[in-house]
Motif scaffolding. Structure first.
Motif, PDB file in Angstrom:
ATOM      1  N   ALA A  72      57.565  19.082  68.181  1.00 12.00           N
ATOM      2  CA  ALA A  72      57.426  17.648  67.877  1.00 12.00           C
ATOM      3  C   ALA A  72      56.849  17.405  66.485  1.00 12.00           C
ATOM      4  CB  ALA A  72      56.537  16.988  68.928  1.00 12.00           C
ATOM      5  N   LEU A  73      56.753  18.439  65.682  1.00 12.27           N
ATOM      6  CA  LEU A  73      56.066  18.339  64.393  1.00 12.27           C
ATOM      7  C   LEU A  73      56.587  17.215  63.506  1.00 12.27           C
ATOM      8  CD1 LEU A  73      53.688  19.674  63.101  1.00 12.27           C
ATOM      9  CD2 LEU A  73      55.213  21.348  62.093  1.00 12.27           C
ATOM     10  N   ASP A  74      57.887  17.031  63.426  1.00 13.57           N
ATOM     11  CA  ASP A  74      58.432  15.936  62.607  1.00 13.57           C
ATOM     12  C   ASP A  74      58.004  14.574  63.138  1.00 13.57           C
ATOM     13  OD1 ASP A  74      59.679  17.677  60.859  1.00 13.57           O
ATOM     14  OD2 ASP A  74      61.606  17.591  61.889  1.00 13.57           O
ATOM     15  N   LEU A  75      58.006  14.419  64.463  1.00  6.36           N
ATOM     16  CA  LEU A  75      57.557  13.162  65.068  1.00  6.36           C
ATOM     17  C   LEU A  75      56.081  12.921  64.766  1.00  6.36           C
ATOM     18  CD1 LEU A  75      59.051  13.496  68.682  1.00  6.36           C
ATOM     19  CD2 LEU A  75      60.017  12.215  66.788  1.00  6.36           C
ATOM     20  N   LEU A  76      55.292  13.966  64.893  1.00  8.35           N
ATOM     21  CA  LEU A  76      53.853  13.841  64.698  1.00  8.35           C
ATOM     22  C   LEU A  76      53.499  13.565  63.235  1.00  8.35           C
ATOM     23  CD1 LEU A  76      52.781  16.764  67.052  1.00  8.35           C
ATOM     24  CD2 LEU A  76      52.669  14.308  67.537  1.00  8.35           C
ATOM     25  N   ALA A  77      54.183  14.247  62.322  1.00  3.84           N
ATOM     26  CA  ALA A  77      53.921  14.038  60.896  1.00  3.84           C
ATOM     27  C   ALA A  77      54.312  12.632  60.451  1.00  3.84           C
ATOM     28  CB  ALA A  77      54.658  15.080  60.066  1.00  3.84           C
ATOM     29  N   GLY A  78      55.292  12.043  61.107  1.00  2.00           N
ATOM     30  CA  GLY A  78      55.745  10.707  60.743  1.00  2.00           C
ATOM     31  C   GLY A  78      55.007   9.577  61.430  1.00  2.00           C
ATOM     32  N   ALA A  79      54.160   9.897  62.387  1.00  2.00           N
ATOM     33  CA  ALA A  79      53.433   8.871  63.140  1.00  2.00           C
ATOM     34  C   ALA A  79      52.272   8.316  62.319  1.00  2.00           C
ATOM     35  CB  ALA A  79      52.911   9.451  64.451  1.00  2.00           C
ATOM     36  N   GLU A  80      51.918   7.082  62.597  1.00  2.00           N
ATOM     37  CA  GLU A  80      50.759   6.470  61.945  1.00  2.00           C
ATOM     38  C   GLU A  80      49.457   7.080  62.458  1.00  2.00           C
ATOM     39  OE1 GLU A  80      50.823   2.220  62.513  1.00  2.00           O
ATOM     40  OE2 GLU A  80      52.849   2.055  61.688  1.00  2.00           O
ATOM     41  N   GLU A  81      49.461   7.456  63.725  1.00  2.00           N
ATOM     42  CA  GLU A  81      48.253   7.989  64.341  1.00  2.00           C
ATOM     43  C   GLU A  81      48.623   9.040  65.389  1.00  2.00           C
ATOM     44  OE1 GLU A  81      44.363   6.277  66.745  1.00  2.00           O
ATOM     45  OE2 GLU A  81      46.220   5.131  66.787  1.00  2.00           O
ATOM     46  N   VAL A  82      47.933  10.173  65.341  1.00  2.00           N
ATOM     47  CA  VAL A  82      48.090  11.224  66.343  1.00  2.00           C
ATOM     48  C   VAL A  82      46.706  11.481  66.927  1.00  2.00           C
ATOM     49  CG1 VAL A  82      48.697  13.633  66.776  1.00  2.00           C
ATOM     50  CG2 VAL A  82      50.034  12.284  65.141  1.00  2.00           C
ATOM     51  N   ARG A  83      46.610  11.351  68.227  1.00  2.00           N
ATOM     52  CA  ARG A  83      45.348  11.623  68.914  1.00  2.00           C
ATOM     53  C   ARG A  83      45.540  12.873  69.763  1.00  2.00           C
ATOM     54  NH1 ARG A  83      42.312   6.337  68.854  1.00  2.00           N
ATOM     55  NH2 ARG A  83      40.687   7.509  69.921  1.00  2.00           N
ATOM     56  N   VAL A  84      44.773  13.896  69.469  1.00  2.00           N
ATOM     57  CA  VAL A  84      44.799  15.122  70.251  1.00  2.00           C
ATOM     58  C   VAL A  84      43.748  14.963  71.342  1.00  2.00           C
ATOM     59  CG1 VAL A  84      44.385  17.605  70.228  1.00  2.00           C
ATOM     60  CG2 VAL A  84      45.547  16.518  68.297  1.00  2.00           C
ATOM     61  N   ALA A  85      44.193  15.002  72.598  1.00  2.00           N
ATOM     62  CA  ALA A  85      43.283  14.792  73.721  1.00  2.00           C
ATOM     63  C   ALA A  85      43.060  16.094  74.479  1.00  2.00           C
ATOM     64  CB  ALA A  85      43.847  13.728  74.661  1.00  2.00           C
ATOM     65  N   LEU A  86      41.812  16.442  74.666  1.00  2.00           N
ATOM     66  CA  LEU A  86      41.415  17.615  75.452  1.00  2.00           C
ATOM     67  C   LEU A  86      40.594  17.098  76.627  1.00  2.00           C
ATOM     68  CD1 LEU A  86      41.014  18.388  72.178  1.00  2.00           C
ATOM     69  CD2 LEU A  86      40.626  20.584  73.216  1.00  2.00           C
ATOM     70  N   VAL A  87      40.938  17.535  77.816  1.00  2.00           N
ATOM     71  CA  VAL A  87      40.213  17.117  79.013  1.00  2.00           C
ATOM     72  C   VAL A  87      39.277  18.238  79.445  1.00  2.00           C
ATOM     73  CG1 VAL A  87      40.407  16.308  81.389  1.00  2.00           C
ATOM     74  CG2 VAL A  87      42.123  15.613  79.693  1.00  2.00           C
ATOM     75  N   ASP A  88      38.000  17.918  79.514  1.00  2.00           N
ATOM     76  CA  ASP A  88      36.959  18.884  79.895  1.00  2.00           C
ATOM     77  C   ASP A  88      37.056  20.177  79.083  1.00  2.00           C
ATOM     78  OD1 ASP A  88      36.003  17.121  81.859  1.00  2.00           O
ATOM     79  OD2 ASP A  88      37.279  17.989  83.406  1.00  2.00           O
ATOM     80  N   PRO A  89      37.128  20.078  77.746  1.00  2.00           N
ATOM     81  CA  PRO A  89      37.265  21.305  76.955  1.00  2.00           C
ATOM     82  C   PRO A  89      35.966  22.109  76.944  1.00  2.00           C
ATOM     83  CG  PRO A  89      36.867  19.462  75.506  1.00  2.00           C
ATOM     84  CD  PRO A  89      37.009  18.890  76.902  1.00  2.00           C
ATOM     85  N   GLU A  90      36.126  23.411  76.889  1.00  2.00           N
ATOM     86  CA  GLU A  90      34.985  24.311  76.771  1.00  2.00           C
ATOM     87  C   GLU A  90      35.128  25.091  75.479  1.00  2.00           C
ATOM     88  OE1 GLU A  90      34.470  26.833  80.146  1.00  2.00           O
ATOM     89  OE2 GLU A  90      34.745  25.197  81.570  1.00  2.00           O
ATOM     90  N   ALA A  91      34.051  25.211  74.752  1.00  3.99           N
ATOM     91  CA  ALA A  91      34.060  26.002  73.526  1.00  3.99           C
ATOM     92  C   ALA A  91      34.061  27.478  73.895  1.00  3.99           C
ATOM     93  CB  ALA A  91      32.845  25.660  72.671  1.00  3.99           C
ATOM     94  N   THR A  92      35.121  28.185  73.492  1.00  3.10           N
ATOM     95  CA  THR A  92      35.216  29.626  73.744  1.00  3.10           C
ATOM     96  C   THR A  92      35.803  30.290  72.513  1.00  3.10           C
ATOM     97  OG1 THR A  92      37.454  29.482  74.645  1.00  3.10           O
ATOM     98  CG2 THR A  92      35.643  29.270  76.216  1.00  3.10           C
TER      99      THR A  92
END
Length: 177
Positions: A72-92
């Motif tokens: 989806a890189l072309d879609l993401l690069a062309g978007a006004e806003e990209v939000r990366v969502a992580l649910v309950d992420p743990e630092a590892t």
């Protein structure tokens, strides 16, 4: 169908096919597993676009999530806003890194995307519900995520994020495996 999907960049599954409980899942699974090509699932009432303004990326540091972002890189690069969502992420050191979401945000930024990272608590809710609600709350036009992070049989028997969202997508869903 397989032959057509092999000769295209993307398979689009619209409302009529999505609502066909016999054929819809077969097309989605066949496209993802037999061709390696991404699928755009467009539910009834949603607008199909390859130029979304706001995109939510469901990120879990797995290969499938990475592949969906790359596809989806072309879609993401062309978007006004990209939000990366992580649910309950743990630092590892082997999964999310010391700062969950930072690596994928840096990758997307290098490719011209305007990125922010949202670390979400599930509060006991299914991950799919948290992602879907966050997409609605942030007015996302599309969700991009990896499909079938666990074994295919387990996914079919016990559900999972992909199955839940494909069954009831709140907006267009870009899937890759």
């Amino acid at each position: 169908m397989r032959q057509r999907a092999l000769c295209n960049d993307l398979t689009i599954v619209g409302p009529a096919l999505l609502n066909d409980i016999n054929l819809g899942p077969l097309v989605i699974n066949g496209s993802l597993f037999d061709t390696g090509k991404p699928v755009l699932v467009v539910p009834e009432g949603a607008e199909a676009t390859l130029s979304p303004r706001r995109v939510l990326v469901g990120w879990d540091s797995r290969v499938e999530a990475s592949r969906s972002v790359r596809e989806a890189l072309d879609l993401l690069a062309g978007a006004e806003e990209v939000r990366v969502a992580l649910v309950d992420p743990e630092a590892t050191c082997t999964g999310n890194g010391a700062e969950p979401g930072a690596d994928i945000a840096a990758y997307l930024t290098r490719h011209g995307a305007r990125v922010s990272v949202d670390r979400l608590a599930s509060a006991g809710k299914p991950v799919a519900m948290v992602l879907a609600q966050h997409a609605i709350d942030t007015s996302a036009d599309m969700i991009v995520m990896g499909a079938y992070g666990s074994r295919r049989l387990r996914e079919r028997l016990f559900g999972g994020v992909t199955r839940w969202i494909v069954g009831k997508p709140p907006l267009p869903l870009f899937l890759a495996r």
